[in-house]
Scaffold this motif. Structure first.
Motif, PDB file in Angstrom:
ATOM      1  N   THR A 224       1.044  -1.309  -0.233  1.00  9.59           N
ATOM      2  CA  THR A 224       0.007  -0.053   0.021  1.00  9.59           C
ATOM      3  C   THR A 224       1.086   1.112   0.073  1.00  9.59           C
ATOM      4  OG1 THR A 224      -1.818  -0.929   1.151  1.00  9.59           O
ATOM      5  CG2 THR A 224      -1.683   1.288   1.264  1.00  9.59           C
ATOM      6  N   PHE A 225       0.600   2.098  -0.717  1.00 11.44           N
ATOM      7  CA  PHE A 225       1.627   3.162  -1.090  1.00 11.44           C
ATOM      8  C   PHE A 225       0.756   4.481  -1.372  1.00 11.44           C
ATOM      9  CE2 PHE A 225       3.968   5.503  -4.499  1.00 11.44           C
ATOM     10  CZ  PHE A 225       5.126   5.800  -3.851  1.00 11.44           C
ATOM     11  N   LEU A 226       1.426   5.623  -0.949  1.00 14.28           N
ATOM     12  CA  LEU A 226       0.877   7.031  -1.127  1.00 14.28           C
ATOM     13  C   LEU A 226       1.688   7.593  -2.107  1.00 14.28           C
ATOM     14  CD1 LEU A 226      -1.064   9.477  -0.879  1.00 14.28           C
ATOM     15  CD2 LEU A 226       0.336   9.823   1.267  1.00 14.28           C
ATOM     16  N   LEU A 227       1.548   8.220  -3.252  1.00 16.15           N
ATOM     17  CA  LEU A 227       2.232   9.178  -3.922  1.00 16.15           C
ATOM     18  C   LEU A 227       1.730  10.544  -3.704  1.00 16.15           C
ATOM     19  CD1 LEU A 227       4.914   9.903  -5.744  1.00 16.15           C
ATOM     20  CD2 LEU A 227       3.244   9.444  -7.756  1.00 16.15           C
TER      21      LEU A 227
ATOM     22  N   GLU B 253      -6.573  11.234  -6.963  1.00 18.53           N
ATOM     23  CA  GLU B 253      -7.319  12.215  -6.294  1.00 18.53           C
ATOM     24  C   GLU B 253      -7.939  11.716  -4.893  1.00 18.53           C
ATOM     25  OE1 GLU B 253      -6.403  14.936  -7.082  1.00 18.53           O
ATOM     26  OE2 GLU B 253      -5.993  15.233  -9.215  1.00 18.53           O
ATOM     27  N   VAL B 254      -7.201  10.824  -4.125  1.00 15.19           N
ATOM     28  CA  VAL B 254      -7.723  10.231  -2.995  1.00 15.19           C
ATOM     29  C   VAL B 254      -8.286  11.033  -2.058  1.00 15.19           C
ATOM     30  CG1 VAL B 254      -5.494  10.052  -1.858  1.00 15.19           C
ATOM     31  CG2 VAL B 254      -7.042   8.105  -1.549  1.00 15.19           C
ATOM     32  N   ASP B 255      -7.893  12.449  -1.837  1.00 13.51           N
ATOM     33  CA  ASP B 255      -8.386  13.152  -0.943  1.00 13.51           C
ATOM     34  C   ASP B 255      -9.613  14.138  -1.342  1.00 13.51           C
ATOM     35  OD1 ASP B 255      -6.759  14.364  -2.767  1.00 13.51           O
ATOM     36  OD2 ASP B 255      -7.123  16.547  -1.701  1.00 13.51           O
ATOM     37  N   ALA B 256     -10.251  13.780  -2.539  1.00 18.33           N
ATOM     38  CA  ALA B 256     -11.151  14.616  -3.203  1.00 18.33           C
ATOM     39  C   ALA B 256     -12.654  14.027  -2.835  1.00 18.33           C
ATOM     40  CB  ALA B 256     -11.112  14.357  -4.718  1.00 18.33           C
ATOM     41  N   PHE B 257     -13.536  15.044  -2.596  1.00 18.61           N
ATOM     42  CA  PHE B 257     -15.010  14.598  -2.347  1.00 18.61           C
ATOM     43  C   PHE B 257     -15.278  13.915  -3.506  1.00 18.61           C
ATOM     44  CE2 PHE B 257     -19.146  15.671  -2.742  1.00 18.61           C
ATOM     45  CZ  PHE B 257     -19.950  15.446  -1.543  1.00 18.61           C
TER      46      PHE B 257
ATOM     47  N   ALA C 170      -2.224  15.435  -4.963  1.00 19.03           N
ATOM     48  CA  ALA C 170      -1.290  16.467  -4.732  1.00 19.03           C
ATOM     49  C   ALA C 170      -1.613  17.349  -3.643  1.00 19.03           C
ATOM     50  CB  ALA C 170      -1.651  17.500  -6.013  1.00 19.03           C
ATOM     51  N   THR C 171      -2.649  16.995  -3.012  1.00 19.80           N
ATOM     52  CA  THR C 171      -2.923  17.830  -1.675  1.00 19.80           C
ATOM     53  C   THR C 171      -3.386  16.709  -0.775  1.00 19.80           C
ATOM     54  OG1 THR C 171      -5.300  18.089  -2.799  1.00 19.80           O
ATOM     55  CG2 THR C 171      -3.697  19.805  -2.685  1.00 19.80           C
ATOM     56  N   PRO C 172      -2.621  15.946  -0.088  1.00 18.44           N
ATOM     57  CA  PRO C 172      -2.992  14.888   0.817  1.00 18.44           C
ATOM     58  C   PRO C 172      -3.539  15.573   2.208  1.00 18.44           C
ATOM     59  CG  PRO C 172      -0.537  15.326   0.886  1.00 18.44           C
ATOM     60  CD  PRO C 172      -0.983  15.900  -0.052  1.00 18.44           C
ATOM     61  N   THR C 173      -4.606  14.761   2.920  1.00 17.60           N
ATOM     62  CA  THR C 173      -5.159  15.202   4.069  1.00 17.60           C
ATOM     63  C   THR C 173      -4.074  15.075   5.180  1.00 17.60           C
ATOM     64  OG1 THR C 173      -6.060  12.994   4.573  1.00 17.60           O
ATOM     65  CG2 THR C 173      -7.328  14.539   3.372  1.00 17.60           C
ATOM     66  N   LYS C 174      -4.323  15.638   6.495  1.00 13.15           N
ATOM     67  CA  LYS C 174      -3.594  15.403   7.522  1.00 13.15           C
ATOM     68  C   LYS C 174      -3.388  14.031   8.076  1.00 13.15           C
ATOM     69  CE  LYS C 174      -3.792  20.099   9.380  1.00 13.15           C
ATOM     70  NZ  LYS C 174      -4.041  20.920  10.462  1.00 13.15           N
ATOM     71  N   LYS C 175      -4.454  13.251   7.932  1.00 10.25           N
ATOM     72  CA  LYS C 175      -4.728  11.935   8.205  1.00 10.25           C
ATOM     73  C   LYS C 175      -4.072  11.000   7.253  1.00 10.25           C
ATOM     74  CE  LYS C 175      -8.573   8.459   8.825  1.00 10.25           C
ATOM     75  NZ  LYS C 175     -10.079   7.987   8.488  1.00 10.25           N
ATOM     76  N   LEU C 176      -3.826  11.302   5.998  1.00 10.58           N
ATOM     77  CA  LEU C 176      -2.919  10.448   5.064  1.00 10.58           C
ATOM     78  C   LEU C 176      -1.546  10.490   5.573  1.00 10.58           C
ATOM     79  CD1 LEU C 176      -4.708  10.908   1.695  1.00 10.58           C
ATOM     80  CD2 LEU C 176      -4.380   8.890   2.881  1.00 10.58           C
ATOM     81  N   LEU C 177      -1.064  11.757   5.750  1.00  6.80           N
ATOM     82  CA  LEU C 177       0.251  12.170   6.170  1.00  6.80           C
ATOM     83  C   LEU C 177       0.612  11.424   7.561  1.00  6.80           C
ATOM     84  CD1 LEU C 177       0.565  15.787   4.834  1.00  6.80           C
ATOM     85  CD2 LEU C 177       1.451  13.917   3.705  1.00  6.80           C
ATOM     86  N   GLN C 178      -0.264  11.591   8.509  1.00  8.21           N
ATOM     87  CA  GLN C 178       0.052  11.002   9.602  1.00  8.21           C
ATOM     88  C   GLN C 178       0.070   9.472   9.617  1.00  8.21           C
ATOM     89  OE1 GLN C 178      -3.445  12.273  12.056  1.00  8.21           O
ATOM     90  NE2 GLN C 178      -2.419  14.137  12.461  1.00  8.21           N
ATOM     91  N   LYS C 179      -0.732   8.803   8.753  1.00  3.41           N
ATOM     92  CA  LYS C 179      -0.746   7.420   8.473  1.00  3.41           C
ATOM     93  C   LYS C 179       0.782   7.224   7.962  1.00  3.41           C
ATOM     94  CE  LYS C 179      -5.512   5.887   8.201  1.00  3.41           C
ATOM     95  NZ  LYS C 179      -6.418   5.170   7.554  1.00  3.41           N
TER      96      LYS C 179
END
Length: 362
Positions: free
Chosen positions: A29-32, A122-126, A153-162
């Protein structure tokens, strides 16, 4: 040969592409996190080609229909030997089994243990963000051994914390594919709402439209509410030559896809739009203006995404980004700070990469 794309990745893109290859091979599992205009789609190509050659099934899902519509022709061109299915609520194409699927995240509920690789763009999008049903659909659509790749391009704080806690691996690309920085927004405060009610605009806005008229480039005007579309469109039209065509567009507009295509083809020079076009669409040589940038609908992430519509083409890697507001609120300031931050990081990466490249003989 499965990959028929003839382009080349930049040195910055190649590094991220190599990372993605490992993710696919190891079912991680990976976040770019890559800035708007970094070329995330092209970065995927080597890993996608590798997976498709191994007969793995791949899905690229996004919360936004417009993103899916933008991805479909690009993937068809890059993998011309592969049949691709496009699925979303406004698509009339009947479902058929294909090795590569492009769909909205809502369509994932139709699949069960179907994909070896699932990519969420765009995983952070509504509406995907904080939607537990759609998050569950992502889990059930994947095979037990599979890779999950999240792009934003705009990760949420939750994603960055994980990512910081090691829940999944993570990579950061702060530079656009052509190496130029993101355009820094120009912020102006004025009583634009009062002017609109009186069916007029400020001297500053008149100058902006006059300048854009001379430039000949397309532009987007973002507004915070649907009921502002028509009055602002009327005023804009009054301040441009008659032969410069434009229209309004919003999420529930039944002609939305057609209007976007007409904008892309050059029939329309401009669109007055809601946040529906904040991300996932690319118009070359674009300028943008946000009216009411301090409205609650325009969060930091939305403003960064809107600014990221500009300067995406290497033939014009610059452009105008104007935020018009009654006052500079926290979101406007944070959006400007984030763009300045990634530009600084991008400059450092560019210098490091250039210094590491072999020098040509003079």
């Amino acid at each position: 040969m499965i990959l028929t794309w003839l382009g080349e990745l930049s040195p910055y893109q190649q590094k991220s592409a190599q990372h993605l290859m490992k993710v696919v091979n190891n079912n991680e599992t990976f976040l770019l996190w890559a800035v708007t205009g970094a070329g995330k789609t092209e970065i995927l190509f080597p890993a996608l080609a590798h997976a498709l050659e191994q007969k793995k099934r791949v899905c690229i899902a996004s919360p936004r229909i417009d993103v899916c519509n933008e991805l479909y022709p690009r993937l068809k061109a890059a993998f011309s030997q592969i049949t691709i299915t496009l699925l979303h609520g406004q698509q009339k194409q009947k479902y058929q089994y294909t090795q590569l699927v492009i769909c909205t995240t809502h369509q994932l509920v139709r699949f069960n243990a179907a994909f070896d690789i699932l990519i969420i763009d765009e995983v952070d999008a509504f509406p995907f963000r904080n939607d537990h049903l759609l998050e569950f659909a992502v889990k059930t659509a994947r095979k037990r051994k599979s890779a999950l790749i999240m792009l934003t391009a705009t990760p949420t704080k939750k994603l960055l914390q994980k990512a910081g806690k090691g829940v999944f691996s993570f990579d950061y690309l702060p530079l656009r594919y052509h190496g130029a920085p993101l355009p820094q927004p120009q912020v102006f405060c004025e009583t634009w709402k009062k002017n609109i009610q009186q069916e007029k605009i400020s001297i500053r806005l008149k100058r902006i439209f006059a300048d854009w008229e001379k430039q000949g480039y397309p532009f987007l005007i973002f507004v915070p509410r649907i009921n502002l579309l028509k009055p602002i469109f009327r005023i804009v039209r009054q301040n441009l030559k008659e032969d410069i065509k434009g229209t309004t567009v919003h999420a529930s507009d039944e002609h939305r896809i057609e209007k976007i295509e007409k904008m892309r083809s050059g029939y329309f020079r401009y669109l007055v739009t809601t946040t529906i076009l904040e991300r996932g669409v690319t118009f070359p040589f674009l300028n943008v203006l946000v009216l009411g940038a301090d409205d609650e609908i325009f969060t930091r992430a939305v403003l960064v995404q809107i600014a990221g519509r500009v300067g995406r083409n290497k033939k014009r890697p610059t452009g105008d980004v104007f935020f018009i507001c009654e006052m500079q609120n926290k979101e406007v300031k944070e959006a400007c700070r984030q763009i300045a931050f990634v530009n600084r990081k991008g400059a450092v990466l560019k210098n490091e990469t250039m210094s590491s490249l072999p020098k040509k003989n003079s």
